[in-house]
Design an enzyme around this catalytic site. Structure first.
Site, PDB file in Angstrom:
ATOM      1  N   SER A   1       0.856  -1.190   0.000  1.00  0.00           N
ATOM      2  CA  SER A   1       0.000   0.000   0.000  1.00  0.00           C
ATOM      3  C   SER A   1       0.893   1.241   0.000  1.00  0.00           C
ATOM      4  O   SER A   1       2.119   1.133   0.086  1.00  0.00           O
ATOM      5  CB  SER A   1      -0.897   0.004   1.233  1.00  0.00           C
ATOM      6  OG  SER A   1      -0.112   0.286   2.371  1.00  0.00           O
ATOM      7  N   LYS A   2       0.265   2.394  -0.053  1.00  0.00           N
ATOM      8  CA  LYS A   2       0.990   3.670  -0.130  1.00  0.00           C
ATOM      9  C   LYS A   2       2.086   3.794   0.918  1.00  0.00           C
ATOM     10  O   LYS A   2       3.128   4.377   0.690  1.00  0.00           O
ATOM     11  CB  LYS A   2       0.003   4.833   0.058  1.00  0.00           C
ATOM     12  CG  LYS A   2      -0.838   5.068  -1.169  1.00  0.00           C
ATOM     13  CD  LYS A   2      -0.861   6.565  -1.520  1.00  0.00           C
ATOM     14  CE  LYS A   2      -1.373   6.794  -2.915  1.00  0.00           C
ATOM     15  NZ  LYS A   2      -2.827   6.589  -3.043  1.00  0.00           N
ATOM     16  N   ARG A   3       1.803   3.248   2.051  1.00  0.00           N
ATOM     17  CA  ARG A   3       2.729   3.291   3.172  1.00  0.00           C
ATOM     18  C   ARG A   3       4.102   2.702   2.818  1.00  0.00           C
ATOM     19  O   ARG A   3       5.119   3.045   3.411  1.00  0.00           O
ATOM     20  CB  ARG A   3       2.033   2.474   4.235  1.00  0.00           C
ATOM     21  CG  ARG A   3       2.498   2.282   5.547  1.00  0.00           C
ATOM     22  CD  ARG A   3       1.274   1.914   6.417  1.00  0.00           C
ATOM     23  NE  ARG A   3       0.755   0.598   6.039  1.00  0.00           N
ATOM     24  CZ  ARG A   3       1.362  -0.525   6.308  1.00  0.00           C
ATOM     25  NH1 ARG A   3       2.529  -0.516   6.924  1.00  0.00           N
ATOM     26  NH2 ARG A   3       0.837  -1.686   5.961  1.00  0.00           N
TER      27      ARG A   3
END
Ligand code: GLU
Length: 466
Positions: free
Chosen positions: A241-243
């Site tokens: 994910s973006k993280r």
């Protein structure tokens, strides 16, 4: 002939997992002298957008994953899905279902209450609906009549054999009331019409495949081979994910990554060729085999991608890097028409940076004056250094303008003032670039040019004196 396809749904940007699936499908087709087909699965009308379609096409283009046929759009093929669905109805392998949403919900509720797994109960199968008149004003869906007995055997090239009992599968909707096919049906019709021999896709579709196999069989068609590629996880083992860094492929373009680095990195995510880490697209095509795809999920490592990018930057020719860096510098307010040529600057800086973005950042002072901070000035502008730089400014006026001559002039100025070289080189660097960390200063001055160098020295020297 091998025919593979990449079939993204245009409901967002192309993420790393999608790009890797595309790469594997592309590489397999190229390796076998086959064809690679692009199909846009835009049947989710609420979530599909033209912007996403364009983002996918741009990403394919950037990565150089060229397709031989397509892009085909499923929404342009509705008549074809209707035709095949009607054929299945005629053959008794599909049927119209008039059950309303509420009715289906009540059915599932009752099944749950009885402790059963919710599934469509076949109430509109012809034998069950006999004598019942379809309700007026209801547009029916078409359901596939899944076999009640036996099992589906899927021989997956990555996962091995997967067996599912038909009792686990219910009669799925293949065409919605509005005439749009569901994913599992559209995909089968298209894979057949497009003569796909190898379906290579993410393993999030593994549960769909037995349903698709039953539809292939109902159509009397031979099965393509399936290869379900494991997911990409973040370094922490969580779903990417973006993280974990950018997940959109084009974000890497925006950040100044090179497509060959991205491809090389994606190739190594879940596929390997011995211990090789760095290889070209051509080598990948030559080596690519589906049986080298790992069975377990791959972990995304942004540092490794960055390392590969730095590697490919160094190997790139300067003119190309200049072209790539130009838009970054424009955005940064640099007027490239007025400064030195960017090619040789890129050549100098590429040894020290990992992305085009970093390269552009490091090139700014060639085009725009960056004044040193008060701390840097205080640290490096000592009286003795300033005196030596005054002398140097004088000699540079008449020196030949190349690295060796500039370096000799610096050395002479340092000696004349009884200083070590860094006492001249550091304040000079700070004066001219505004920074204490740059490549070798004689190389910088050579590229910056005499007039601009002397102008900057003069300004800083008089400011320091004042
Ligand atoms: N459209 C599907 C997706 O984007 C892929 C379908 C397939 O490859 O079979 O997940």
């Amino acid at each position: 002939m091998v025919r593979t396809r990449f079939a993204p749904s245009p409901t967002g940007y192309l993420h790393l997992g999608g790009a890797r699936t595309a790469l594997f499908s592309w590489a397999y087709a190229r390796k076998h002298g086959g064809k690679f087909i692009l199909r846009i699965e835009d049947t989710d009308r609420e979530r599909s957008t033209e912007v996403s379609t364009q983002a996918i096409l741009d990403a394919m283009d950037w990565l150089g994953l060229d397709y031989d046929e397509g892009p085909f759009y499923q929404m342009k093929r509705l008549a074809r899905y209707a035709e095949i669905a009607e054929q299945l109805v005629r053959d008794g392998k599909a049927y119209y279902c008039y059950a309303s949403r509420d009715e289906l919900e009540a059915m599932r509720e009752a099944q749950r209450a009885r402790g059963e797994k919710p599934r469509y109960d076949g109430r509109w199968r012809p034998e069950n609906a006999r004598g019942r008149t379809p309700p007026a004003g209801v547009e029916p869906v078409i359901r596939f009549r899944n076999p009640e007995e036996g099992e589906v055997v899927m021989d997956d090239l990555v996962k091995g054999t997967v067996i599912v009992a038909n009792t686990e599968l219910d009669d799925l909707v293949i065409v919605r009331a509005d005439g749009v096919p569901t994913y599992n049906f559209g995909v089968v019709v298209d894979d057949l019409d497009m003569d796909i021999t190898h379906v290579i896709r993410g393993d999030d579709h593994v549960n769909n495949t037995p349903r698709q196999i039953n539809i292939f069989k109902a159509l009397g068609a031979a099965l393509p081979k399936f290869a379900h590629v494991p997911m990409i996880l973040g370094a922490d083992g969580e779903r990417l994910s973006k993280r974990h860094g950018a997940v959109s492929v084009m974000q890497y373009f925006d950040d100044g990554y090179l497509p060959e680095a991205m491809l090389n990195y994606l190739a190594r995510l879940g596929w390997s060729h011995g211990d090789d880490e760095v290889f070209s697209k051509e080598q990948m095509v030559e080596w690519f085999e589906l049986d080298h795809i790992s069975r377990s999920a791959a972990r995304f490592d942004p540092q490794k991608l960055l390392w590969l990018n730095a590697h490919y930057l160094k190997a790139s020719d300067d003119a190309r890097l200049a072209d790539l860096a130009r838009p970054f510098l424009d955005k940064d307010g640099c007027d490239l028409s007025r400064g030195p040529a960017l090619g040789p600057i890129a050549g100098l800086l590429k040894e020290r940076v990992s992305t085009i973005g970093e390269l552009a950042d490091a090139a700014v002072y060639f085009y725009r004056r960056l004044h040193p901070s008060a701390e840097l000035r205080a640290q490096h502008y000592t009286a003795e250094s300033l005196a030596a730089l005054g002398t140097l400014a004088g000699t540079l006026k008449g020196a030949e303008w190349n690295k060796a001559a500039i370096s000799a002039a610096m050395k002479a100025a340092a000696e004349a003032h009884g200083l070590k070289m860094p006492k001249v080189a550091m304040p000079l660097r700070v004066m001219v670039t505004g920074s204490s960390q740059t490549p070798s200063i004689d190389a910088i001055l050579e590229l910056l040019g005499r007039d601009e160098t002397l102008q900057r020295m003069k300004e800083e020297l008089s400011q320091a004196a004042g």
